[in-house]
Design a protein around this motif. Structure first.
Motif, mmCIF file in Angstrom:
data_model
loop_
_atom_site.group_PDB
_atom_site.id
_atom_site.type_symbol
_atom_site.label_atom_id
_atom_site.label_comp_id
_atom_site.label_asym_id
_atom_site.label_seq_id
_atom_site.Cartn_x
_atom_site.Cartn_y
_atom_site.Cartn_z
ATOM 1 N N TYR A 161 0.807 -1.219 0.000
ATOM 2 C CA TYR A 161 0.000 0.000 0.000
ATOM 3 C C TYR A 161 0.839 1.267 0.000
ATOM 4 O O TYR A 161 0.524 2.240 -0.707
ATOM 5 C CB TYR A 161 -0.991 -0.014 1.168
ATOM 6 C CG TYR A 161 -0.373 0.077 2.536
ATOM 7 C CD1 TYR A 161 -0.264 1.297 3.186
ATOM 8 C CD2 TYR A 161 0.076 -1.062 3.218
ATOM 9 C CE1 TYR A 161 0.290 1.390 4.456
ATOM 10 C CE2 TYR A 161 0.626 -0.983 4.475
ATOM 11 C CZ TYR A 161 0.735 0.240 5.094
ATOM 12 O OH TYR A 161 1.295 0.330 6.350
ATOM 13 N N ARG A 162 1.918 1.295 0.793
ATOM 14 C CA ARG A 162 2.728 2.510 0.850
ATOM 15 C C ARG A 162 3.395 2.807 -0.483
ATOM 16 O O ARG A 162 3.527 3.968 -0.880
ATOM 17 C CB ARG A 162 3.802 2.383 1.945
ATOM 18 C CG ARG A 162 3.268 2.513 3.356
ATOM 19 C CD ARG A 162 4.395 2.394 4.371
ATOM 20 N NE ARG A 162 5.422 3.405 4.170
ATOM 21 C CZ ARG A 162 5.368 4.655 4.640
ATOM 22 N NH1 ARG A 162 4.313 5.032 5.346
ATOM 23 N NH2 ARG A 162 6.347 5.500 4.411
ATOM 24 N N ARG A 168 -3.392 2.688 4.798
ATOM 25 C CA ARG A 168 -3.254 1.368 5.413
ATOM 26 C C ARG A 168 -4.567 0.601 5.470
ATOM 27 O O ARG A 168 -4.622 -0.576 5.087
ATOM 28 C CB ARG A 168 -2.678 1.505 6.827
ATOM 29 C CG ARG A 168 -2.494 0.161 7.538
ATOM 30 C CD ARG A 168 -1.927 0.348 8.925
ATOM 31 N NE ARG A 168 -2.799 1.175 9.760
ATOM 32 C CZ ARG A 168 -2.520 1.518 11.010
ATOM 33 N NH1 ARG A 168 -1.387 1.127 11.562
ATOM 34 N NH2 ARG A 168 -3.363 2.261 11.704
ATOM 35 N N ARG A 172 -5.376 -2.945 3.681
ATOM 36 C CA ARG A 172 -5.703 -4.198 4.365
ATOM 37 C C ARG A 172 -7.028 -4.762 3.859
ATOM 38 O O ARG A 172 -7.181 -5.981 3.692
ATOM 39 C CB ARG A 172 -5.782 -3.957 5.868
ATOM 40 C CG ARG A 172 -4.425 -3.733 6.531
ATOM 41 C CD ARG A 172 -4.585 -3.490 8.022
ATOM 42 N NE ARG A 172 -3.295 -3.427 8.700
ATOM 43 C CZ ARG A 172 -3.145 -3.147 9.985
ATOM 44 N NH1 ARG A 172 -4.211 -2.911 10.742
ATOM 45 N NH2 ARG A 172 -1.939 -3.106 10.524
ATOM 46 N N ASP A 232 -0.025 5.435 6.942
ATOM 47 C CA ASP A 232 -0.213 4.437 7.991
ATOM 48 C C ASP A 232 -1.240 4.869 9.027
ATOM 49 O O ASP A 232 -1.551 4.117 9.944
ATOM 50 C CB ASP A 232 1.136 4.185 8.707
ATOM 51 C CG ASP A 232 2.090 3.403 7.821
ATOM 52 O OD1 ASP A 232 1.614 2.514 7.110
ATOM 53 O OD2 ASP A 232 3.297 3.711 7.846
#
Length: 234
Positions: A161-162, A168, A172, A232
């Motif tokens: 994702y980053r 975040r 997920r 995040d």
């Protein structure tokens, strides 16, 4: 004066040009899902005699003009061209969005582009070889490429994702969606292979819709211009 924005290794630079490209990539990925949903809805709404069933009929039935019987189902889609156009555009737009996304610094270029190409090629096969029993091999290959490739694609984008500018939590969610889609694909193959046609349309959608929802999650999250440190926290 141009401000240099430093990022951690493996993340995306968030300068003004990069932000615009991120937003364009996010909008494109989300648009792919919208195109699919709209094409499906419009084609299904036109199928009225008897009414199209989202739980009984295959999605691909919407791309068969008919009337005819194939795969143990009666097929008659007055707007089959809408669904087939939707398949084609969906594949092209998914690949375009992935290409823009991986053009950003730090994107996992190889894996994401290859998977997006697999999804795109599979969707094009679905468009040109409807599931009317005449070209089952090509249609089946296209379906598996689009479904399996799509679920793996959203898992990878969510997992990294980053690197792709996804927050975040959506990342997920994409991993969970992709995993559910892959498990549902196995269930779909089992149900379809049994010939029972019991809720086969519903099980198929459990394999397909996670990809579409995952693309929407990615598109909305990527479209928000966030700095690396904020990814995040969302």
């Amino acid at each position: 004066m141009i401000e240099r924005i430093d990022t951690e290794p493996g993340t995306i630079a968030f300068g003004a040009p990069r932000t615009k490209q991120r937003r364009a990539a996010g909008a494109t990925l989300a648009a792919a899902a919208v195109i699919f949903f709209l094409a499906e809805f419009i084609a299904a709404a036109a199928w009225t005699d008897p009414p199209y069933s989202y739980t009984y009929h295959y999605i691909s039935d919407l791309g068969v003009r008919g009337p005819l019987e194939a795969l143990d189902q009666y097929m008659y889609s007055p707007l089959a061209w809408v669904m087939n156009t939707g398949f084609f555009l969906y594949g092209v737009v998914v690949f375009a969005g992935a290409a823009m996304l991986t053009g950003l610094r730090g994107g996992r270029r190889g894996a994401v582009l290859v998977l997006a190409a697999v999804v795109g090629a599979g969707s094009v096969l679905l468009a040109f070889f409807p599931g009317d029993g005449q070209a089952d091999t090509y249609h089946g290959l296209g379906a598996m490429a689009a479904i399996v490739g799509g679920n793996v694609l959203i898992i990878l984008v969510g997992r990294w994702y980053r690197r792709h500018g996804v927050a975040r939590r959506p990342g997920r969610a994409m991993v969970v969606l992709g995993a559910f889609g892959l498990v549902s694909t196995v269930a779909f193959l089992a149900v379809a292979g049994s010939g029972a046609n019991v809720l086969v349309g519903l099980v198929e959608r459990c394999a397909v819709y996670p990809v579409l929802v995952g693309l929407l999650c990615a598109g909305v999250s990527i479209g928000r211009a966030r700095r690396p440190g904020e990814l995040d926290q969302s």
